[in-house]
Write a protein that holds these residues in place. Structure first.
Motif, PDB file in Angstrom:
ATOM      1  N   ALA A  67       0.832  -1.213   0.000  1.00  0.00           N
ATOM      2  CA  ALA A  67       0.000   0.000   0.000  1.00  0.00           C
ATOM      3  C   ALA A  67       0.859   1.253   0.000  1.00  0.00           C
ATOM      4  CB  ALA A  67      -0.938   0.008   1.205  1.00  0.00           C
ATOM      5  N   ASN A  68       1.906   1.272   0.792  1.00  0.00           N
ATOM      6  CA  ASN A  68       2.770   2.458   0.866  1.00  0.00           C
ATOM      7  C   ASN A  68       3.429   2.743  -0.478  1.00  0.00           C
ATOM      8  OD1 ASN A  68       2.219   2.969   3.564  1.00  0.00           O
ATOM      9  ND2 ASN A  68       3.930   1.719   4.284  1.00  0.00           N
ATOM     10  N   ASN A  69       3.982   1.733  -1.101  1.00  0.00           N
ATOM     11  CA  ASN A  69       4.662   1.943  -2.381  1.00  0.00           C
ATOM     12  C   ASN A  69       3.668   2.238  -3.505  1.00  0.00           C
ATOM     13  OD1 ASN A  69       7.793   1.447  -2.275  1.00  0.00           O
ATOM     14  ND2 ASN A  69       6.853   0.082  -0.776  1.00  0.00           N
ATOM     15  N   ALA A  70       2.529   1.544  -3.525  1.00  0.00           N
ATOM     16  CA  ALA A  70       1.518   1.822  -4.549  1.00  0.00           C
ATOM     17  C   ALA A  70       0.976   3.237  -4.394  1.00  0.00           C
ATOM     18  CB  ALA A  70       0.383   0.798  -4.463  1.00  0.00           C
ATOM     19  N   GLY A  71       0.710   3.649  -3.165  1.00  0.00           N
ATOM     20  CA  GLY A  71       0.228   5.002  -2.922  1.00  0.00           C
ATOM     21  C   GLY A  71       1.223   6.043  -3.379  1.00  0.00           C
ATOM     22  N   GLN A  72       2.483   5.812  -3.089  1.00  0.00           N
ATOM     23  CA  GLN A  72       3.495   6.781  -3.493  1.00  0.00           C
ATOM     24  C   GLN A  72       3.675   6.830  -5.005  1.00  0.00           C
ATOM     25  OE1 GLN A  72       3.668   8.970  -1.356  1.00  0.00           O
ATOM     26  NE2 GLN A  72       5.744   8.926  -0.542  1.00  0.00           N
ATOM     27  N   VAL A  73       3.538   5.700  -5.681  1.00  0.00           N
ATOM     28  CA  VAL A  73       3.611   5.717  -7.149  1.00  0.00           C
ATOM     29  C   VAL A  73       2.448   6.540  -7.701  1.00  0.00           C
ATOM     30  CG1 VAL A  73       3.454   4.323  -9.256  1.00  0.00           C
ATOM     31  CG2 VAL A  73       4.902   3.562  -7.358  1.00  0.00           C
ATOM     32  N   LEU A  74       1.234   6.269  -7.229  1.00  0.00           N
ATOM     33  CA  LEU A  74       0.069   7.023  -7.704  1.00  0.00           C
ATOM     34  C   LEU A  74       0.215   8.505  -7.389  1.00  0.00           C
ATOM     35  CD1 LEU A  74      -2.927   7.099  -8.795  1.00  0.00           C
ATOM     36  CD2 LEU A  74      -3.555   7.092  -6.374  1.00  0.00           C
ATOM     37  N   ASN A  75       0.534   8.824  -6.153  1.00  0.00           N
ATOM     38  CA  ASN A  75       0.616  10.223  -5.730  1.00  0.00           C
ATOM     39  C   ASN A  75       1.637  10.993  -6.551  1.00  0.00           C
ATOM     40  OD1 ASN A  75      -1.144   9.234  -3.817  1.00  0.00           O
ATOM     41  ND2 ASN A  75       0.176   9.621  -2.068  1.00  0.00           N
ATOM     42  N   HIS A  76       2.802  10.400  -6.748  1.00  0.00           N
ATOM     43  CA  HIS A  76       3.841  11.074  -7.526  1.00  0.00           C
ATOM     44  C   HIS A  76       3.475  11.200  -9.000  1.00  0.00           C
ATOM     45  CE1 HIS A  76       6.334  10.396  -3.933  1.00  0.00           C
ATOM     46  NE2 HIS A  76       7.013  11.452  -4.376  1.00  0.00           N
ATOM     47  N   LYS A  77       2.824  10.180  -9.547  1.00  0.00           N
ATOM     48  CA  LYS A  77       2.380  10.260 -10.938  1.00  0.00           C
ATOM     49  C   LYS A  77       1.445  11.457 -11.113  1.00  0.00           C
ATOM     50  CE  LYS A  77      -0.300   7.678 -14.363  1.00  0.00           C
ATOM     51  NZ  LYS A  77      -1.289   8.719 -14.606  1.00  0.00           N
ATOM     52  N   LEU A  78       0.467  11.577 -10.233  1.00  0.00           N
ATOM     53  CA  LEU A  78      -0.478  12.690 -10.320  1.00  0.00           C
ATOM     54  C   LEU A  78       0.217  14.029 -10.100  1.00  0.00           C
ATOM     55  CD1 LEU A  78      -3.438  11.068  -8.364  1.00  0.00           C
ATOM     56  CD2 LEU A  78      -3.322  11.476 -10.830  1.00  0.00           C
ATOM     57  N   TYR A  79       1.135  14.061  -9.160  1.00  0.00           N
ATOM     58  CA  TYR A  79       1.878  15.283  -8.839  1.00  0.00           C
ATOM     59  C   TYR A  79       2.670  15.770 -10.051  1.00  0.00           C
ATOM     60  CZ  TYR A  79       5.566  18.041  -6.458  1.00  0.00           C
ATOM     61  OH  TYR A  79       6.467  19.015  -6.063  1.00  0.00           O
TER      62      TYR A  79
END
Length: 194
Positions: A67-79
Motif C-alpha cells: 500500500a505504501n509503495n503503490a500510494g506513493q507511485v500514484l501520488n507522484h504520478k499525479l503530482y
C-alpha cells in the motif's frame, strides 16, 4: 497476466520547472524517489494476490508495504503530470471552476485552504483537492502515502509536502514552495481529472 508497474514519463525537461522546482530536485524526486517506489512495488507484488490486479485496485486494496509503495507511485504520478513550464492559464475554467466557486466561494478561497492544508500538515504527506461521488469538492490532508482513492474519492490536485519534494530548493520554507507550485499548474490536466 502479471502486472508490471511502469515509470511515468515527464512531459517536460527536468530543468523546465525552475525556479519553482529545480532540475536537481526533479532528478532526485522523480528520477530516484519515484523510481525506487516503482521498483519496490514491482518486487512486493510478485507472488501475491496483487500480481494480476490493475494498478488502481492495488492502490485501493493493499495494506502494509505494498500500500505504501503503490500510494506513493500514484501520488507522484499525479503530482508530476499536473505541472508544465508555461501554463496556458492561471486558474481553472469550465465545470471545475464552477464547482470550486460552489464549494469554496471563490478560487482564491480554495487556493487559501489548499495552501493552509499543505503548510500545516504535520510531518510527511500530501494535500489534496478531491471530488466525491456526487461531484462535491473538498480539501484533505493525508499523511505518508495515503490518497483519495483509498477513501472512495477522486484526486483532482495534489501538493507533495514530504521534505524531499522541496528541501533542496526551499530548505524549511514549505510555504514558499507551496506558493511557487501555483505558477506551474497545468489546469488543462487538472480539469480533465474532474
Amino acid at each position: 497476466m502479471k502486472t508490471v508497474i511502469e515509470m511515468p514519463e515527464l512531459r517536460y525537461a527536468a530543468s523546465a520547472l525552475a525556479p519553482a522546482i529545480s532540475e536537481e530536485t526533479i532528478n532526485f524526486h522523480f528520477g530516484k524517489h519515484l523510481q525506487a517506489y516503482v521498483n519496490n512495488l514491482n518486487k512486493l507484488i510478485e507472488g501475491t494476490v496483487f500480481e494480476d490486479d490493475c494498478f488502481e485496485d492495488i492502490v485501493v486494496k493493499a495494506t502494509g508495504g505494498i500500500a505504501n509503495n503503490a500510494g506513493q507511485v500514484l501520488n507522484h504520478k499525479l503530482y508530476f503530470e499536473q505541472f508544465c513550464p508555461a501554463p496556458a492559464k492561471i486558474a481553472p475554467e469550465g465545470a471545475l471552476a464552477e464547482a470550486i466557486v460552489r464549494d469554496f466561494g471563490s478560487f482564491e478561497e480554495m487556493k487559501a485552504k489548499m495552501n493552509a492544508a499543505a503548510a500545516t500538515l504535520f510531518g510527511s504527506g500530501w494535500a489534496w483537492l478531491c471530488e466525491d461521488a456526487k461531484g462535491g469538492l473538498s480539501i484533505l490532508q493525508m499523511p505518508n502515502a495515503d490518497n483519495p482513492l483509498r477513501h472512495g474519492l477522486k484526486p483532482i490536485l495534489t501538493f507533495d509536502v514530504w521534505e524531499h519534494a522541496y528541501y533542496l530548493d526551499y530548505q524549511n520554507r514549505r510555504p514558499d514552495y507551496i506558493a511557487a507550485l501555483w505558477d506551474i499548474l497545468d489546469w488543462d490536466v487538472i480539469e480533465k481529472r474532474f
